[in-house]
Enzyme design. Structure first.
Site, PDB file in Angstrom:
ATOM      1  N   LYS A 194     -11.743   0.195   0.088  1.00 17.99           N
ATOM      2  CA  LYS A 194     -10.960   0.803  -1.001  1.00 17.99           C
ATOM      3  C   LYS A 194     -11.788   0.724  -2.291  1.00 17.99           C
ATOM      4  O   LYS A 194     -12.693   1.526  -2.477  1.00 17.99           O
ATOM      5  CB  LYS A 194      -9.596   0.152  -1.073  1.00 17.99           C
ATOM      6  N   SER A 245       0.791  -1.235   0.000  1.00 17.13           N
ATOM      7  CA  SER A 245       0.000   0.000   0.000  1.00 17.13           C
ATOM      8  C   SER A 245       0.817   1.275   0.000  1.00 17.13           C
ATOM      9  O   SER A 245       0.341   2.309  -0.430  1.00 17.13           O
ATOM     10  CB  SER A 245      -0.919   0.009   1.214  1.00 17.13           C
ATOM     11  N   HIS A 275      -5.321  -3.862  -1.782  1.00 21.01           N
ATOM     12  CA  HIS A 275      -4.997  -2.797  -2.746  1.00 21.01           C
ATOM     13  C   HIS A 275      -4.897  -3.319  -4.179  1.00 21.01           C
ATOM     14  O   HIS A 275      -4.263  -2.690  -5.021  1.00 21.01           O
ATOM     15  CB  HIS A 275      -3.698  -2.096  -2.339  1.00 21.01           C
TER      16      HIS A 275
HETATM   17  C1  PLP Z   1      -2.871  -4.175   3.043  1.00 21.54           C
HETATM   18  C2  PLP Z   1      -4.027  -3.801   3.901  1.00 21.54           C
HETATM   19  N1  PLP Z   1      -4.732  -4.777   4.488  1.00 21.54           N
HETATM   20  C3  PLP Z   1      -5.793  -4.491   5.269  1.00 21.54           C
HETATM   21  C4  PLP Z   1      -6.186  -3.191   5.500  1.00 21.54           C
HETATM   22  C5  PLP Z   1      -7.349  -2.913   6.417  1.00 21.54           C
HETATM   23  O1  PLP Z   1      -8.453  -2.479   5.728  1.00 21.54           O
HETATM   24  P1  PLP Z   1      -9.698  -1.755   6.411  1.00 21.54           P
HETATM   25  O2  PLP Z   1      -9.587  -0.305   6.094  1.00 21.54           O
HETATM   26  O3  PLP Z   1     -10.881  -2.393   5.792  1.00 21.54           O
HETATM   27  O4  PLP Z   1      -9.633  -2.021   7.873  1.00 21.54           O
HETATM   28  C6  PLP Z   1      -5.495  -2.156   4.903  1.00 21.54           C
HETATM   29  C7  PLP Z   1      -5.927  -0.762   5.137  1.00 21.54           C
HETATM   30  O5  PLP Z   1      -5.321   0.203   4.839  1.00 21.54           O
HETATM   31  C8  PLP Z   1      -4.379  -2.456   4.079  1.00 21.54           C
HETATM   32  O6  PLP Z   1      -3.666  -1.489   3.505  1.00 21.54           O
END
Ligand code: PLP
Length: 402
Positions: A244, A185, A213
């Site tokens: 997202k 990310s 992502h």
């Molecule tokens: C790689 C990754 N996994 C999981 C998440 C968690 O997502 P959520 O916003 O639904 O809690 C994020 C959030 O930024 C992320 O970047």
């Protein structure tokens, strides 16, 4: 008496030392959201280029209508866990739709993507097991490891050779979970998933890929990097988020594992929290449906990403990836002070991006992290590039081609 918050004094000091003048990225307020790509911030019309709203689904008409209807029909929340009063028909429908979207047997929906990783990793990899992760993994992956109490084995970001050296040392008969992300990310780079999964399988690991992502725009159907590379058959669990590309909130895990459903009884971040509100569930169903037939939107998103990457590169910015591997384009700045000035002046120019610095980023990376959206017009992408160049001039940032 010890003040338990004293231990954070150095963090507060570090933050207050940053030379922001008016706005700072940790407290910025979106005064008004005009569309998927525009907002009013500090009284100024601003192009949003740091929202992770990759597929631009937050104002999708069908998702809005479905959410409104669910709100009227079922109220504002479920007030209960999925294993008590919090499972409505729509939660089951959403799980069935996601399973269908991924072409698998099982899906479990969580209240956030964070909880999906926390729950899946901590429940799969417990005491006496090993969990093998990329060093640049998201906090939710690290927290899942900590909660599960398995032995954590880290390998250098995307370093397949080091991964193999680590795997070789693990006991053959131990339980092993290999966890990676499809797209990372912060830098927006993709994982060499085929090589990683092949090694995982060779050394007896179960595999989990976080497609937070990459869902929505990678792969022909938008399922993520594993689909794009044709390696879904080597993935035991895919985790994803609705926050997202899906444009709302929530998380999920999918799998073909025949014993998958036991997780509904033993996965604490699933059991001990309230389920998603019906309006969110309804919008997620509509949005995923829209994503599954959004070939044109996907194509435009990739055009935008390539144009932005190409324009910034040509202007001489130092970018984290050689080419656009995702809609995340990370601009590297020499130090945190420069990042601070750049971020604030870019906002004054009318572009919002994420300022991302350690520990949220890998050591040494001070980033203007841009995430582009399928709803950005070509003109907006051009504006973002122009305003980046204007900001660099304003703060006397030396560009690579100067
Ligand atoms: C790689 C990754 N996994 C999981 C998440 C968690 O997502 P959520 O916003 O639904 O809690 C994020 C959030 O930024 C992320 O970047």
């Amino acid at each position: 008496m010890v003040d338990l918050l004293d231990k954070f004094d150095s963090i507060v000091a570090q933050r207050t030392a940053l030379p922001f003048e008016e706005a700072d990225p940790f407290t910025v307020v979106m005064d008004k959201i005009i569309s998927e790509t525009e907002a009013i911030i500090n009284g100024r019309p601003t192009i949003l280029a740091g929202t992770n709203n990759y597929m631009g689904m937050t104002f999708n008409q069908e998702a809005l209508e479905a959410a409104h209807k669910a709100l009227d029909d079922f109220g504002t929340g479920t007030t209960g866990s999925r294993v008590l009063n919090g499972t409505y028909g729509s939660h089951k429908t959403l799980e069935a739709r996601i399973a269908e979207f991924y072409g698998v047997e099982h899906c479990m929906v969580f209240s956030t993507g964070y909880q999906a990783n926390l729950g899946m990793i901590s429940t799969l990899a417990g005491k006496n097991d090993y969990v093998i992760i990329d060093a640049d993994s998201h906090a939710s992956i690290y927290d899942g490891c900590a909660m599960g109490n398995a032995t954590i084995v880290r390998f250098k970001h995307n370093d397949v050779a080091q991964l193999e050296r680590r795997l070789k040392r693990l006991p053959e008969d131990a339980g092993k979970l290999l966890v990676v992300e499809g797209i990372y990310s912060m830098l927006g780079d993709s994982a060499p998933l085929k090589e990683i999964l092949e090694l995982g399988k060779e050394y007896g690991c179960e595999t989990l890929v976080d497609e937070a992502h990459s869902m929505g725009f990678c792969g022909e159907k938008g399922r993520g990097i594993a689909e794009d590379l044709g390696v879904e058959h080597m993935v035991d669990y895919i985790v994803g988020t609705f926050s997202k590309s899906v444009g709302t909130i929530g998380g999920f895990a999918v799998s073909n594992h025949p014993k998958f459903d036991v997780l509904r009884l033993v996965c604490r971040p699933y059991v001990f929290t309230a389920s998603l509100p019906p309006s969110v569930v309804a919008s997620a169903i509509a949005s995923i449906e829209a994503i599954s037939r959004a070939g044109n939107r996907r194509a435009h998103l990739w055009e935008n990403a390539k144009m932005l990457h190409g324009g910034l590169k040509e202007a001489g910015f130092d970018l984290a990836t050689e080419k656009a591997e995702s809609p995340i384009i990370a601009v590297c700045l020499p130090d945190i002070e420069t990042a601070t000035h750049f971020w604030e002046n870019l906002l004054k120019e009318g572009v919002y991006v994420n300022m991302a610095v350690p520990p949220a980023t890998p050591v040494g990376y001070n980033l203007m992290r841009v995430s582009i959206c399928a709803q950005h017009t070509t003109e907006q992408v051009q504006e973002i590039i122009t305003r980046f160049i204007n900001t660099a001039k304003k703060i006397n940032l030396k560009l690579g081609n100067a």
